[in-house]
Design an enzyme around this catalytic site. Structure first.
Site, PDB file in Angstrom:
ATOM      1  CE  LYS A  12      -6.282  -1.439   5.410  1.00 31.46           C
ATOM      2  NZ  LYS A  12      -4.996  -0.559   4.560  1.00 31.46           N
ATOM      3  CG  ASP A  37       1.269 -16.750  11.147  1.00 29.45           C
ATOM      4  OD1 ASP A  37       0.610 -16.205  10.561  1.00 29.45           O
ATOM      5  OD2 ASP A  37       0.978 -17.939  11.428  1.00 29.45           O
ATOM      6  CD  GLU A  44      -2.915   1.050   2.395  1.00 30.58           C
ATOM      7  OE1 GLU A  44      -3.145   0.219   2.875  1.00 30.58           O
ATOM      8  OE2 GLU A  44      -3.420   2.196   2.962  1.00 30.58           O
ATOM      9  CG  HIS A  79      -4.078   7.578   1.001  1.00 29.38           C
ATOM     10  ND1 HIS A  79      -5.236   6.835   1.299  1.00 29.38           N
ATOM     11  CD2 HIS A  79      -3.366   7.245   1.851  1.00 29.38           C
ATOM     12  CE1 HIS A  79      -4.926   6.235   2.400  1.00 29.38           C
ATOM     13  NE2 HIS A  79      -3.869   6.484   2.895  1.00 29.38           N
TER      14      HIS A  79
HETATM   15  C1  MEV Z   1      -5.745   3.234   5.024  1.00 28.18           C
HETATM   16  O1  MEV Z   1      -4.864   2.201   4.869  1.00 28.18           O
HETATM   17  C2  MEV Z   1      -5.750   3.490   6.680  1.00 28.18           C
HETATM   18  C3  MEV Z   1      -6.705   4.444   7.379  1.00 28.18           C
HETATM   19  O2  MEV Z   1      -7.925   4.234   6.544  1.00 28.18           O
HETATM   20  C4  MEV Z   1      -6.688   4.349   8.610  1.00 28.18           C
HETATM   21  C5  MEV Z   1      -7.791   5.168   9.407  1.00 28.18           C
HETATM   22  O3  MEV Z   1      -8.904   5.663   8.777  1.00 28.18           O
HETATM   23  O4  MEV Z   1      -7.553   5.518  10.558  1.00 28.18           O
HETATM   24  C6  MEV Z   1      -6.297   5.714   6.686  1.00 28.18           C
END
Ligand code: MEV
Length: 441
Positions: A280, A296, A85, A393
């Site tokens: 995430k 792992d 990513e 991003h």
């Molecule tokens: C993207 O990979 C992760 C985010 O969505 C985490 C978040 O929203 O805190 C930017």
């Protein structure tokens, strides 16, 4: 429907590729050439990778990146990260620098206990089972002596085994619940071998236990396996500074930034949909280091998410407070990691990653990984509550779009410059790229 294949694993690598290309691809030559393009020219290295799993046909590259400038407990680390990513490594590096100027990260291991269970069914008097377990317990430990010998020499091994009555959850269901210290090894094989031995000894002993009836002797071992839920293999990482020192952004005051940050964390604590995305982001950092260091990541993911739901509702892994003018941000996560055994001795890049980190103990690696998760979360929340996430991003995504368009290095640098102060959208990039190509015709 296509015909199933028999004996696929017995075919040579070339034969496997042939079979695949003939059955699944219109342009078989093109498929074979893509598959072989990723083979390593170093035959020994290729063989090593082929043998990690079964039916290997090629290699799957993931970028191996570096996030430098991580000050953790007074040491400076360059952290290796493997993931696909864009913007994650850049965000980690930015967070590392940000906190480098504000005292760095502190991390501590709270506990390192691993867990394994023998799940079994017993039909009979519970009191008799308890007496049987207490009698056989020393034998269970003794029967694993040869398995645990080396681990014990190094100071680890079995911590305890207890009998658990799980009949309230499922009729006739009991467990031998064992805890282990596996030191610098993740310990999956060690734990599973001990558990399987417990199961054998436990079952065999029941056959001759004089108090048991025929039915009670017939203990049914269902399975013996470690648990990836390790709430007592826990590490904490934190950052803190005076609120006044918090932000360099002219558009928001340090106090407003701190308050908005804490609110963002509170939202992730209160609301599972947000908590999942929030975590995430944490896992962007954690998984990338876990992968780079040959651990792992599925086990880590499963354990971390179970921990995030430990109070009955899925919630944030990170916490933030403002107290007496001090902003504090921290994470507590279970991380069962190893720095010896498994891939750590086999994969040259994993060895390199560990050497770069100063050949850490498992405890040190737990601290580094937790810091990577915290840093990633800090970077995400900082963007989300100020500029929005898309600015960063899309800047990183710009390169992916240009690569898809087949841009040359020169074209890439011209288009990147064009978007220096401009929002990146897919259609705008295509437009600018086409303009550039048209001009050069
Ligand atoms: C993207 O990979 C992760 C985010 O969505 C985490 C978040 O929203 O805190 C930017």
């Amino acid at each position: 429907m296509k015909k199933p294949v028999d004996g696929f694993s017995k075919l040579t690598k070339e034969e496997k590729i042939d079979w695949l290309a003939n059955h699944y691809f219109q342009d078989r030559k093109d498929a074979v050439s893509i598959i072989k393009q990723y083979w390593n020219t170093n035959a020994a290295l290729q063989k090593l990778h082929d043998e990690f799993i079964e039916n290997t046909i090629t290699n799957y590259y993931l970028p191996f990146g570096i996030a430098p400038n991580f000050a953790i407990n007074g040491h400076l680390y360059s952290i290796p990260m493997c993931l696909e990513e864009s913007s994650v490594v850049a965000a980690a590096s930015k967070a590392a620098k940000y906190w480098l100027k504000r005292g760095g990260f502190k991390a501590e291991v709270i506990a390192t206990e691993k867990i394994g269970q023998v799940h079994f069914m017993y039909h009979g008097d519970k009191e008799k089972l308890v007496r049987y377990f207490n009698q056989i317990k020393p034998l269970l430990i003794e029967a694993t002596d040869s398995i645990t010998k080396n681990m014990r020499k190094r100071g680890g091994g079995i911590l305890d085994i207890i009998l658990k009555d799980k009949t309230a959850d499922l009729d006739n269901y009991y467990q031998i619940h064992a805890t282990f210290d596996t030191l610098d090894a993740m310990g999956a094989n060690f734990i599973n071998s001990c558990l399987e031995q417990f199961a054998k000894t436990f079952k065999a002993g029941a056959n001759t236990y004089e108090e048991f009836t025929e039915e009670e002797r017939d203990i049914q071992i269902v399975m013996s396996i470690l648990s990836n839920y390790v709430p007592n293999c826990l590490v904490k990482a934190e950052v803190s500074c005076k609120v006044d020192e918090l932000n360099e952004d002219q558009n928001i005051s340090p106090q407003a930034f701190a308050e908005k940050f804490v609110r963002a964390i509170d939202i992730a604590k209160a609301e599972p949909h947000r908590a999942v995305t929030h975590n995430k982001g944490v896992m962007n950092g954690i998984d990338a280091v876990v992968l780079a260091t040959g651990n792992d990541f599925r086990a880590i993911e499963a354990g971390v998410h179970a921990y995030a739901a430990k109070n009955g509702t899925y919630s944030s892994l990170t916490h933030a407070t403002i107290d007496n003018g001090i902003f504090k941000f921290w994470i507590e996560v279970p991380l069962a990691l190893g720095t010896i055994g498994g891939l750590t001795n086999l994969h040259p890049l994993v060895k390199l990653a560990l050497e770069m980190l100063g050949k850490p103990s498992a405890k040190e690696l737990m601290q580094i990984v937790a810091v990577a998760g915290l840093a990633q979360n800090f970077a995400a929340i900082r963007s989300l509550i100020t500029t929005g996430i898309q600015k960063g991003h899309m800047k990183m995504h710009l390169m992916n779009i240009l690569n898809q368009l087949g841009a040359t290095d020169e074209e890439k640098s011209i288009v990147v410059e064009l978007f220096h102060n401009k929002t990146v959208t897919h259609s705008e990039v295509i437009k600018e790229f086409n303009n550039l190509r048209a001009k050069s015709l």
